[in-house]
Scaffold this active site. Structure first.
Site, PDB file in Angstrom:
ATOM      1  N   ASN A   1       0.493   2.650  -6.190  1.00 36.35           N
ATOM      2  CA  ASN A   1      -0.161   3.246  -5.420  1.00 36.35           C
ATOM      3  C   ASN A   1      -1.309   1.613  -4.470  1.00 36.35           C
ATOM      4  OD1 ASN A   1      -1.073   5.804  -3.840  1.00 36.35           O
ATOM      5  ND2 ASN A   1      -2.897   5.099  -5.029  1.00 36.35           N
TER       6      ASN A   1
ATOM      7  N   ILE B   1      -5.105   8.855  -2.584  1.00 38.23           N
ATOM      8  CA  ILE B   1      -3.373   8.849  -2.464  1.00 38.23           C
ATOM      9  C   ILE B   1      -3.383   9.365  -3.787  1.00 38.23           C
ATOM     10  CG2 ILE B   1      -1.286   8.635  -1.703  1.00 38.23           C
ATOM     11  CD1 ILE B   1      -2.685   7.144   0.899  1.00 38.23           C
TER      12      ILE B   1
ATOM     13  N   ASP C   1      -6.864  -4.577 -13.235  1.00 36.25           N
ATOM     14  CA  ASP C   1      -6.712  -5.219 -12.472  1.00 36.25           C
ATOM     15  C   ASP C   1      -6.025  -5.957 -11.436  1.00 36.25           C
ATOM     16  OD1 ASP C   1      -8.705  -5.994 -10.227  1.00 36.25           O
ATOM     17  OD2 ASP C   1     -10.305  -7.328 -11.244  1.00 36.25           O
TER      18      ASP C   1
ATOM     19  N   TYR D   1      -4.924  -8.319   5.755  1.00 36.86           N
ATOM     20  CA  TYR D   1      -4.192  -6.173   5.764  1.00 36.86           C
ATOM     21  C   TYR D   1      -2.977  -6.462   6.061  1.00 36.86           C
ATOM     22  CZ  TYR D   1      -3.809  -1.603   5.449  1.00 36.86           C
ATOM     23  OH  TYR D   1      -3.439  -0.527   4.786  1.00 36.86           O
TER      24      TYR D   1
ATOM     25  N   LYS E   1       0.354  -5.316   3.951  1.00 41.87           N
ATOM     26  CA  LYS E   1       0.952  -4.485   4.204  1.00 41.87           C
ATOM     27  C   LYS E   1       2.524  -5.251   3.770  1.00 41.87           C
ATOM     28  CE  LYS E   1      -0.828  -2.357   1.863  1.00 41.87           C
ATOM     29  NZ  LYS E   1      -0.242  -1.654   0.803  1.00 41.87           N
TER      30      LYS E   1
END
Length: 311
Positions: free
Chosen positions: A113, A40, A86, A199, A203
Site C-alpha cells: 500500500n 489509506i 524503509d 510518478y 505506478k
C-alpha cells in the site's frame, strides 16, 4: 483520449456495492500493510483489526506507527504489530523480512500500500534509485519476493489454498506511456523526466509487477491484484506545490473510500478469484492496462531481479 476519459470516469465512480461491513471474520489470518500508519493504509489496518486479523504495520516512522497502533487499539480493541520497514533501502527491507520471519511462519495477505508521490526530483533511495520507482515499485518487489515462502505457507493453510498480494497503484498508471529503464537509477535523464512523469512510471510499474507476479505464481496459490484506490485526500499529496495541491484537492474523496477496493480484493471470497486483475473504484473490475504487457512484465521482473541479486 480514451485513456483520459477512463481516468476521469474513475474519479467519479458509482456508489460502492461493497462496504467494510461485508468483510468476513479474519481470525487466524496474518496480514502486512505497508505504509499502514497513515492515510489509506491506516484505514485498511483499522478495518482488518475490526474483523480479527493479526496485522503488521510495516512503516519507516516508528514513533508515528506506535502512535497509530495505540489509537487503533482504542478504536478497535485490537492491537497491530509494528514492523520497521524503509522501502527505499534494500538493507531495511531485508531486515524487516528477517524480523517478520522470526515471528510468523505464514502470511495470508500482503497489502503493498505504501507510496510516495511527486517528491523533489533530487531525492533518491539509499541505493541511488529514483525515490518514487525505488519505493513504490522496486522496494515492494524486493519485499514481496523475500516473503514468498511465507505467502506459499499462507496459501497452503488457507481453505481456498490461496494467499493474496494486493498492489496499490493509481489512475496515473494509465497515463504512463511506458517504463524508461534509463531513468530508474539517478542521472541527468531521470531529472529531465521530471517528478510527475516519474510518478506515473512508478505506478505503471506497480501494475506491471502485479501482473507478472500473477503469471509466475498463480499456479502456486498466489493471487496478485493491482488497483486504483481512487482520488483520495491523504498525506500522499504532501509534496505537491500550492496550485497543484489546490487543483487536486477539488477532485478528492474522503479517506475512508480509499481502503474499499483493496479491502475487497484482500478479504472477500470474490477477491480470491481476481488473480491478474486490475480493479477500479469502488471495488470493481477494470480493463487491464494496454501498456502492462507480458513482454514488459518479463523485462521489468528481470531488471528488478538484477538490481537486488547482490543484496
Amino acid at each position: 483520449m480514451g485513456v483520459l476519459v477512463s481516468v476521469i470516469r474513475q474519479g467519479y465512480p458509482p456508489k460502492s456495492r461493497f462496504s467494510v461491513g461485508d468483510i468476513p471474520d479474519l481470525s487466524g489470518k496474518v496480514m502486512i500493510v505497508t505504509g499502514g500508519s497513515v492515510g489509506i493504509g491506516r484505514e485498511t489496518v483499522k478495518a482488518l483489526l475490526h474483523h480479527n486479523a493479526k496485522v503488521y504495520i510495516a512503516a519507516r516512522n516508528e514513533e508515528a506507527s506506535r502512535k497509530t497502533i495505540e489509537e487503533l487499539k482504542n478504536e478497535t480493541d485490537k492491537e497491530a504489530v509494528f514492523l520497521k520497514l524503509d522501502l527505499g533501502d534494500f538493507q531495511s527491507i531485508k531486515a524487516a523480512v528477517t524480523e517478520f520471519q522470526s515471528k510468523e511462519s505464514k502470511l495470508d495477505v500482503l497489502f503493498n500500500n505504501a507510496g510516495v508521490m511527486a517528491p523533489p526530483v533530487d531525492l533518491v533511495t539509499a541505493q541511488g534509485y529514483d525515490l518514487q520507482f525505488g519505493t513504490n515499485t522496486l522496494g515492494h518487489f524486493y519485499f514481496t519476493t523475500l516473503l514468498l515462502p511465507q505467502l506459499f505457507a499462507g496459501a497452503k493453510s488457507s481453505p481456498d489454498n490461496k494467499a493474496r498480494v494486493i498492489n496499490t497503484a493509481s489512475a496515473g498508471a494509465e497515463l504512463a506511456s511506458g517504463i524508461d529503464f534509463d531513468t530508474i537509477k539517478d542521472g541527468p535523464k531521470r531529472k529531465k523526466k521530471g517528478t510527475h512523469r516519474l510518478y506515473l512510471q512508478s505506478k505503471l510499474g506497480n501494475v506491471v509487477f502485479s501482473n507478472e507476479l500473477a503469471r509466475r505464481y498463480g499456479d502456486k496459490g498466489i493471487v496478485s491484484v493491482a488497483l486504483n484506490p481512487g482520488n483520495i485526500e491523504s498525506n500522499l499529496q504532501r509534496h505537491l506545490g500550492y496550485w497543484d495541491g489546490l487543483l487536486v484537492k477539488s477532485i478528492l474523496w474522503p479517506l475512508q473510500y480509499g481502503a474499499l477496493t483493496q479491502l475487497y480484493a484482500g478479504t472477500t471470497p470474490e477477491g480470491a478469484e481476481l488473480n491478474g486483475k486490475y480493479l477500479i473504484p469502488w471495488a470493481r473490475i477494470g480493463n487491464n492496462l494496454a501498456t502492462a504487457t507480458p513482454k514488459l512484465g518479463e523485462e521489468l521482473w528481470n531488471f528488478m531481479e538484477e538490481q537486488i541479486k547482490d543484496v
